[in-house]
Design a protein around this motif. Structure first.
Motif, short mmCIF file in Angstrom:
data_model
loop_
_atom_site.label_atom_id
_atom_site.label_comp_id
_atom_site.label_asym_id
_atom_site.label_seq_id
_atom_site.Cartn_x
_atom_site.Cartn_y
_atom_site.Cartn_z
N GLU A 129 0.82 -1.21 0.00
CA GLU A 129 0.00 0.00 0.00
C GLU A 129 0.85 1.26 0.00
O GLU A 129 1.98 1.26 0.47
CB GLU A 129 -0.83 0.06 1.29
CG GLU A 129 -1.83 -1.03 1.42
CD GLU A 129 -2.46 -1.03 2.81
OE1 GLU A 129 -3.63 -1.34 2.87
OE2 GLU A 129 -1.78 -0.73 3.81
N GLN A 130 0.24 2.30 -0.42
CA GLN A 130 0.80 3.64 -0.27
C GLN A 130 2.18 3.74 -0.89
O GLN A 130 3.08 4.36 -0.36
CB GLN A 130 0.85 4.05 1.21
CG GLN A 130 -0.49 4.02 1.90
CD GLN A 130 -1.50 4.92 1.21
OE1 GLN A 130 -1.23 6.09 1.02
NE2 GLN A 130 -2.62 4.39 0.78
N ARG A 131 2.35 3.07 -2.01
CA ARG A 131 3.63 3.16 -2.69
C ARG A 131 3.52 4.19 -3.81
O ARG A 131 2.42 4.48 -4.29
CB ARG A 131 4.04 1.80 -3.27
CG ARG A 131 4.35 0.76 -2.21
CD ARG A 131 5.40 1.28 -1.28
NE ARG A 131 6.08 0.27 -0.51
CZ ARG A 131 5.66 -0.18 0.68
NH1 ARG A 131 4.55 0.24 1.21
NH2 ARG A 131 6.39 -1.07 1.34
N SER A 132 4.69 4.66 -4.24
CA SER A 132 4.68 5.68 -5.28
C SER A 132 4.51 5.05 -6.65
O SER A 132 4.18 5.73 -7.61
CB SER A 132 5.97 6.48 -5.23
OG SER A 132 7.06 5.62 -5.45
N GLU A 133 4.72 3.75 -6.76
CA GLU A 133 4.48 3.08 -8.04
C GLU A 133 3.03 2.63 -8.07
O GLU A 133 2.49 2.17 -7.06
CB GLU A 133 5.36 1.83 -8.17
CG GLU A 133 6.81 2.11 -8.54
CD GLU A 133 6.99 2.42 -10.00
OE1 GLU A 133 5.99 2.47 -10.73
OE2 GLU A 133 8.14 2.62 -10.42
N THR A 134 2.41 2.73 -9.23
CA THR A 134 1.04 2.25 -9.31
C THR A 134 0.97 0.90 -10.03
O THR A 134 -0.09 0.37 -10.26
CB THR A 134 0.15 3.27 -10.04
OG1 THR A 134 0.79 3.62 -11.27
CG2 THR A 134 -0.04 4.51 -9.21
#
Lengths: 1054, 549
Positions: A129-134
């Protein structure tokens, strides 16, 4: 109140029945904290009679007074209790976790890990979660052993390739199977042209929302994935979404809301700013190369590059204008922007009744690339629920809708001198001469809107023009989900039917207005794709105790799956009105795409499988499993369409079996496992029967007659094609040591894929250039290690780290008789090959000839490296090993997380480095350029090289654009992939608020990396592949630089 | 419980049975028709288009080596990689031969003899071209598909023989009554009588080309000339005719496509030497110059950035007569074997003109005709021709035969005169034929044409020896061959002429390319293929020593 009522009813009932010999015993099972334990087994000892608790932990069982009941549940210690007066309240103690860890395995079946004869690794939501990669796969990188992930370009949203346990197929696809909440999920990359036209196409797993994932199980080996049959041969990524989860939600965590913001900044080479554009010290603004004169103070004044006849009308002011020949240090940097990645995620979940859960989620994510015109917007909705009905039926369903809108300028391959095929946004920007003020010079003709550039012949499309006008776009509307119905015949036997659907419509457009370079008249391609996967699954589960020592569990079932891919498209050229994109605004239309490929086609296949798997457990320390599957697949002729493949595995737990090891403080748990399994691969559709190629309107003669053709296709059909067979032996050791402070999961495997369906390239003098045949064997042997260590653990402070290690050795053992080699990726003179005895995908191209005596390179009569006339091996893209170190430190509510990745070895042919060297723009080529150089080499007659060449000639002809072998670098790489610092507010503080939890996180991805064996100032990131998502590696064609992402997020639940 | 198991079993069996039936319907490709629906006319179109690909690729390689266009080199051993030849190999075997092999019997079975005959000619031409470029190539074992995945090469001589047999077969088929004529013939001529001339002339071409190794060809040439069925007029010429459609499909001449670009640079440079031969060498300007070349600038040299070679010293190994880099008046080309970086001169280089590429007649405008939308409408908009065999090729070939081949007794001088005159007339009549005009002020006057012809004939008459006469004849043939580098390359290897071609920039470029290395698809994928030792291996008909001059 409800609880009271239940209790009251139970009391009344038990009072009424208390006198009977056979009585209904009721009770409640809770954990140590008095929370109810659902689905705990309540069974008469030495009998098969029993029941399970409901969602409230309540049970009722008709039994004889005084019988001993055995109450057990996964994760808790078994307890025995006399059936006395109701209600019986039982509190279960959490058991030694070593023995009761539960993992999700094939078909979503939860099983105790100790019983598994194969490796399964899990990644939970916290790591996603809440990562900068989608892109979910890019987040997975390094988080688990055995998985190798590579990006195709630096563009946000561009494709990703993912390989589990190495490449095992010469011509086939190596992408693992994605299964979401039990239903197959399409993960393909629907590229319209090939890798030469750019790796901008996204992979369809981009449609998954990382923030809505509860957990991921990765089934790496064939033993683990055998129930999925041939689809699971490349491993399975088993995803449980939050909507598909059956986990009960506690109060104050029913709604969770998270918001994150990250900055996305490009990482560029260190440019030198002492020499400017030109060759051999000549100065000018019209060169690509940066081998001009040293800058002077005051600067030399030169004519503006737009001072030329062609621009006399457009730029009258610039005609005859002199401008200084001086460094513009930010002329590349200013091309890029800081992108922002924002994600808003809302999840609502609850338990409306004792036996049901529902959830809904929504995520909005926007990922701006560091390149203008590159954005990914995603709306993801999910709903799900499950309920156990009173009539022994259970239903569950999830439904997801995703809208993905991905835009980017195209990214065609570059060889370091203009994009070779379509326009490439990165193709020419990186080596902009230092003296050229690209960011401030006009990039479009004010009169026509066309691209203009500093080269006198305007031979390159200005990258600014490309970002403004040229667009590649994919819009996806996707619905996927599943519904299942389960019927419990008894505690021991149930049948589940599941229907899974994954359907999407993709609008794929490419547009470039007139006035560009590669498509000067303008081009517009629109492709509409629909992809449907429909999957029916019927599974029966039966578990029983054969006697006090032997347990048996059997899973059997079948699945029927169909997938239909259809696309239609139009390609139009010759635009009428500038920059209006409607096919009506174009003169010519065809249904052949950029490379003449058919834009209209359909591909359909069906497969049917029946499978069974049985596990016998002996005294909780020895488990044996045998399984088998028979598949029928529609892509082969009837005689070859069916394939049976078995599997078997054994798991043994010495710490449970050997008395003296029980309760040992140092060796808490060990498990040995060994498994053997087989799987298959079936070919793509329509490879067995002959067809005719037709070409319509391929020529128009002078009289205006349209000319059409038919011809015999260049691919030979093979009616005798058979499925390819994979087999794998895997063994492992799992253990927990020193009060479980040290955990180890070690796996060794040896996978052979025989009888491969190889696309054999034929000499065209046979009349054909390819044919599918069954020959060839590839072997992958490797080890995977997950080592967890918790050096410090106290009430408030924990420090643990996890080391993942993967080593895979790949070898081609056999090729078709009479075949020297098979080109598998790239070009036939610069690409990956299959050669017997070598790793699959070994890199071949032209290389600098070497003197057999001294081993020194040979130069020709110009003093330039002498190229070989035939291709030879220039590198091996397979790394020696990959390792990652994941470090977690937490103190009270504060936690610090860090992930380091290390890749040892593997080679990469880098066009970026090649071009930057040849053009002389980075600090790597900063020296006194007035001095001639003599390359360390011998001449063709074997005498030492004494031919002086200028710095330009040396770097342009030999070091930069020399034989391809000169541009191969060791891809060893160390990377700080993730760092995060988060703070969760203490529960005490939140007690009186509506919030269940509140946490703040600061994090960064890819903050630092270094490939020590590549030129220092290039900051080259070798974790990239210019070959697209076909899984082959080792070649890079200026796919775009890497980027750093950093920011923060906040998450609350209430 | 038992019942349920039974139901499951029954359901499974039903599912399998149902599926297998459905599966059978998924085997045929729904995107392509079955081979039984093939049509002779559509095969014929495929063969025509594939053959012209073969021709154009071969023509381009030949033109580069004979200085018509630039050969970047820098040495003869490193200018091309074996992969450079994969394209023509595929076009020949997969495009022409495979489809022709299926189509010819099908056409004959339907009485479509005219279709069959033209296809036989194109197949023969493809075989000749393969041998000319590569020497020994697969033929008897080729195109067998699964029956032979590693065809062995046949000796070049036997492939030539097979091609000659195909021409004879074509002549026979042209004598038969066809059930129907082809729907589209993309070549000139379009009549059976015309194709009989083509077939006979291609035999002539093969006889002359093999004259060094076959002492029987003289009589055969004599017989062909006596037969009178040769290409001798513009109406008979063997050409492929392009259109003006820019895209979907692009039907323009490939040299036009590459040079009269809508954006970006003009394409490959014209060779410095070739322009020198027309413009400077004789001291009298060739009347064809403005038809052959279009100058984007009429002033040169350019500045050092645009034209660096004009500021470099002349290589020491160049003879005083060798042109180097700059010949003035905007004839902007590139030296043979110049592998240095490409300067920003894309809108200045000389482009191929109206003949045969369908570009612009040079009216001394000196303006760019590349890199703009306007450039796409230049001249004849690409409606050029591939001059596979022009009437004057016959004249020059007969002149060569008359001077060199015992058994043929033609008049070399008359043939030369015919050749030069026919060539100039044909080139000058070309713009009108393809819908463009040559500006009247720059069209050579009849006097200028006569002066040129007289100059050439005087050179011939002044030549004392047969060898010197051959020098004159073949220099004129070389000039007339613009647009057909394949025949120029064959002539150069066969006759060692024209003399005095510009050397490579580098001294010692290694042996001249006598045949190409085999394509990488052949060498790397065929177990019976072995790469040649070097580029100096000769075609069977080439017995000239190294070096050629």
């Amino acid at each position: 109140m409800r609880r009271f009522l239940t209790l009251f009813t139970v009391l009344m009932l038990s009072a009424a029945l208390a006198s009977a010999q056979t009585q209904v015993v009721t009770g409640k099972v809770t954990d140590e904290n008095s929370n109810p334990v659902a689905r705990a087994s309540v069974q008469e000892k030495n009998s098969k009679k029993g029941t399970i608790t409901d969602a409230n932990g309540d049970f009722s069982l008709s039994t004889t007074r005084g019988t001993t009941l055995v109450i057990s549940s996964v994760g808790y210690e078994k307890i025995e209790i006399l059936a006395g007066n109701s209600p019986i309240v039982v509190s279960l103690r959490t058991s030694n976790q070593n023995l009761t860890e539960v993992v999700v395995t094939a078909l979503g079946i939860k099983r105790e890990k100790k019983a598994l004869g194969y490796a399964v690794s899990t990644v939970d939501s916290k790591q996603l979660e809440q990562r900068s990669e989608t892109d979910i796969t890019r987040i997975l990188n390094g988080k688990t052993p055995g998985v190798d992930i590579g990006a195709t370009s630096g563009l946000s949203g561009s494709g990703t390739n993912i390989i589990i346990r190495g490449l095992s197929t010469i011509s086939g696809n190596s992408t693992p199977l994605f299964v979401v909440d039990g239903a197959p999920f399409d993960a393909s990359t629907n590229a319209q042209a090939d890798f030469r036209y750019g790796n901008q196409t996204s992979s369809r797993f981009l449609d998954l929302d990382p923030n809505n994932i509860e957990s991921i199980s990765i089934l790496r080996g064939l033993s683990a994935s055998v129930l999925y049959g041939e689809q699971g041969r490349n491993g399975v990524i088993l995803i449980t979404t939050k909507n598909g989860s059956t986990r009960r939600i506690n109060k104050k965590t029913e709604i969770s809301l998270a918001q994150s913001v990250f900055a996305n900044k490009v990482i560029l080479p260190d440019f030198q700013n002492e020499y400017g554009g030109g060759t051999n010290q000549s100065t000018g603004f019209a060169f690509f190369s940066n081998w001009g004169a040293h800058f002077t103070n005051p600067p030399v004044m030169l004519l503006h590059p737009y001072s030329r006849a062609a621009y006399a009308v457009a730029f009258p002011d610039l005609q005859g204008k002199l401008i200084p020949y001086e460094a513009h240090p930010n002329n590349v940097k200013d091309f890029f922007r800081t992108g922002y990645v924002t994600t808003t995620s809302l999840n609502v979940a609850g338990s409306p009744g004792p036996n049901s859960t529902v959830s809904a989620s929504y995520t909005l994510s926007k990922d701006e690339g560091y390149t203008r015109g590159n954005d990914v917007l995603k709306h993801s909705f999910g709903i799900g629920g499950n309920a156990k009905l009173s009539n022994n039926f259970s239903v569950s369903a999830t439904a997801h809708y995703v809208f993905t809108d991905y835009k980017t300028p195209p990214n065609a391959r570059s060889a370091g001198s203009a994009a070779t095929n379509g326009p490439g946004v990165f193709a020419d920007i990186m080596y902009t001469p230092r003296s050229n003020d690209l960011s401030n010079w006009p990039f479009e003709d004010p009169l026509t809107g066309g691209s203009i550039y500093y080269r006198g012949d305007n031979g390159i499309q200005n990258p600014y023009w490309t970002t403004k006008y040229v667009k590649f776009r994919e819009k996806i509307n996707r619905v996927y989900g599943q519904a299942s119905l389960k019927y419990d015949f008894s505690n021991h036997f149930n049948i589940t039917y599941r229907i899974g659907l994954d359907t999407y419509g993709e609008e794929n457009t490419f547009q470039t207005p007139k006035g560009g370079i590669q498509y000067s008249l303008g081009a517009f391609e629109t492709v509409n794709i629909t992809n449907n996967i429909l999957n029916h699954n019927l599974i029966a589960n039966y578990t029983t105790k054969l006697n006090s020592d032997l347990d048996l569990s059997i899973t059997a079932g079948g699945d029927l799956s169909s997938s239909v891919y259809k696309q239609t498209g139009i390609y139009s050229t010759t635009q009428l009105v500038f920059n209006l994109f409607n096919h009506n605004n174009f003169v010519n239309h065809t249904n052949k795409g950029l490379i003449g490929e058919n834009l209209d086609f359909t591909s359909e296949q069906e497969s049917l499988g029946i499978f069974g798997e049985g596990t016998v457990g002996y005294k909780d320390f020895l488990y044996g499993t045998v399984g088998a599957r028979n598949s029928w697949v529609s892509t082969l002729e009837p005689a070859n369409r069916s394939l049976f493949y078995p599997s078997g595995s054994i798991s043994f737990i010495p710490t449970s079996a050997i008395e003296s090891l029980k309760g040992n403080r140092w060796i808490n748990y060990t498990k040995l496992r060994v498994g053997y399994a087989t799987s298959a691969r079936f070919p793509d559709p329509y490879r067995t029967r002959a067809a005719l190629s037709i070409g319509s309107n391929v020529f128009i003669d002078r009289s205006g007659t349209q000319v059409n053709t038919n011809s015999i296709p260049n691919r030979l059909p093979n009616p005798d094609l058979k499925p390819e067979l994979l087999s794998e032996l895997e063994a492992g050791l799992e253990g927990k040591f020193i009060k479980s402070r040290v955990t180890l999961d070690f796996t060794w495997y040896d996978r052979k894929s025989k009888n491969q369906i190889v696309t054999q390239q034929l000499d065209p003098s046979t009349g054909y250039d390819q044919k599918e045949i069954n020959v060839g064997t590839v072997e992958n042997k490797g080890i995977e290690v997950g080592l967890g260590i918790t050096p410090l653990k106290s009430k408030n402070f924990t420090w643990d780290f996890l080391i993942n290690f993967t080593r895979n050795r790949n070898k081609v053992l056999e090729l078709p008789e009479g075949t020297k080699q098979i080109p598998v990726a790239g070009f036939t003179d610069l690409g990956g090959f299959a050669i017997v005895g070598k790793p699959l995908g070994i890199m071949q191209s032209y290389y600098t000839q070497r003197d057999p005596k001294t081993g020194l390179k040979i130069v020709d009569n110009l003093g330039t490296y002498l190229s070989s006339t035939e291709i030879g091996i220039i590198g091996d893209p397979n790394p020696d090993y990959k390792a990652s170190l994941i470090n977690n430190i937490s103190y009270k509510g504060l936690s610090f997380h860090m992930q380091w990745d290390y890749t040892k070895g593997g080679d990469i042919y880098s066009t970026t480095i090649r071009a930057l060297f040849a053009r002389g723009v980075t600090k790597d080529a900063l020296f006194d350029r007035n001095l001639p150089l003599i390359l360390p080499a011998v001449k063709q007659d074997g005498t030492p090289n004494d031919i002086q060449v200028s710095a330009f000639e040396a770097y342009f002809n030999s070091i930069g654009f020399g034989p391809s072998g000169e541009s191969v670098y060791d891809a060893t790489l160390i990377r700080l992939r993730e760092v995060s610092l988060s703070y969760s507010l203490p529960a005490k503080l939140l007690n009186k608020t509506p919030f269940g939890s509140l946490s703040l996180t600061l994090s960064g991805q890819n903050l630092w990396y270094r490939a020590p064996n590549t030129p220092k100032y290039m900051h080259f990131d070798p974790e990239t592949s210019g070959l697209g998502t076909g899984s082959y590696r080792g070649f890079e064609f200026i796919g775009g630089p890497s980027s750093r992402r950093f920011g923060g997020s906040i998450r609350v639940t209430f | 419980m038992k019942k349920i198991k039974k139901y499951i079993l029954i359901a499974s069996i039903a599912m399998i049975a149902f599926s297998c039936k459905k599966f059978d319907t998924l085997l045929d490709n729904p995107n392509a028709p079955s081979p039984t629906s093939a049509d002779v006319d559509l095969y014929f179109n495929q063969v025509q288009l594939s053959y012209v690909n073969v021709f154009n690729t071969a023509e381009d390689f030949g033109a580069q080596l004979t200085r018509m266009y630039v050969y970047y080199g820098p040495n003869y051993s490193n200018g091309y990689s074996p992969q450079s030849f994969d394209g023509i190999w595929g076009s020949a075997y997969e495009g022409v031969l495979k489809n022709a092999n299926v189509m010819i019997p099908l056409a004959k079975s339907q009485g479509k003899y005219f279709h069959a005959a033209i296809t036989e000619v194109l197949k023969a031409q493809t075989l000749f071209t393969l041998v000319d470029l590569f020497g020994d190539v697969p033929y008897s074992e080729a195109n067998l598909g699964v029956a032979n995945q590693n065809p062995k090469a046949d000796p070049g001589a036997s492939v030539y023989k097979a091609a000659l047999d195909l021409l004879d077969s074509a002549i026979l088929d042209l004598g038969k009554t066809s059930s129907v004529n082809p729907s589209v013939i993309l070549f000139n001529p379009s009549t059976k009588a015309g194709w009989i001339k083509v077939a006979n002339t291609m035999k002539l071409r093969a006889y002359v080309n093999t004259r060094l190794v076959d002492n029987t060809v003289g009589a055969k040439i004599q017989a062909l000339v006596t037969g009178g069925n040769l290409i001798t007029t513009a109406a008979d010429e063997f050409t492929f005719k392009y259109g003006t459609n820019q895209s979907t499909p692009n039907t323009r001449h490939p040299r036009f496509n590459g040079n009269y670009t809508g954006a970006g640079a003009a394409g490959d440079y014209v060779g410095v030497y070739y322009m020198y031969a027309l413009q400077v060498e004789k001291g009298i300007i060739d009347p064809r110059t403005r038809y052959y070349f279009y100058r984007q600038t009429v002033t040169s040299p350019g500045n050092v950035q645009q034209q660096p070679c004009a500021y470099q010293t002349r290589p020491a190994h160049y003879a005083p007569t060798d042109p180097f880099c700059e010949i003035g008046s905007g004839y902007w080309g590139r030296n043979h074997g110049d592998a240095t970086g490409i300067p920003p001169d894309g809108s200045l280089r000389t482009e191929p003109g109206v003949y045969p590429a369908g570009g612009k007649f040079d009216c001394s405008e000196g303006t760019a005709a590349s890199g703009s939308t306007a450039a796409l409408s230049s001249g004849a908009k690409g409606a050029g021709i591939s001059p596979i065999w022009m009437s004057f090729f016959t004249d020059f070939t007969l002149a060569e035969a008359a001077l060199t081949t015992p058994g043929y007794t033609g008049d070399a001088r008359a043939s030369l005169l015919n050749g030069v005159t026919n060539s100039i007339n044909r080139v000058m009549s070309f713009p009108a034929e393809i819908g463009t005009v040559a500006c009247a002020t720059r069209v050579p006057t009849p006097a200028a044409v006569t002066a040129y012809i007289n100059f050439v004939m005087a050179q011939y008459d002044a030549a004392a020896t047969t060898s010197a006469k051959l020098d004159v004849v073949l220099k004129e043939y070389y000039i007339a061959l613009w647009g057909n580098g394949l025949e120029a390359y064959n002539m150069y290897r066969r006759t060692s002429r024209p003399r005095g071609l510009q050397p490579t920039i580098l001294p010692g470029p290694g042996a001249f390319i006598r045949t190409f290395l085999y394509p990488s698809v052949y060498v790397n994928l065929n177990t019976n293929a072995k790469q040649k030792a070097d580029w100096a291996q000769k075609a069977f008909w080439d017995t000239n020593p190294d070096p050629l001059f």
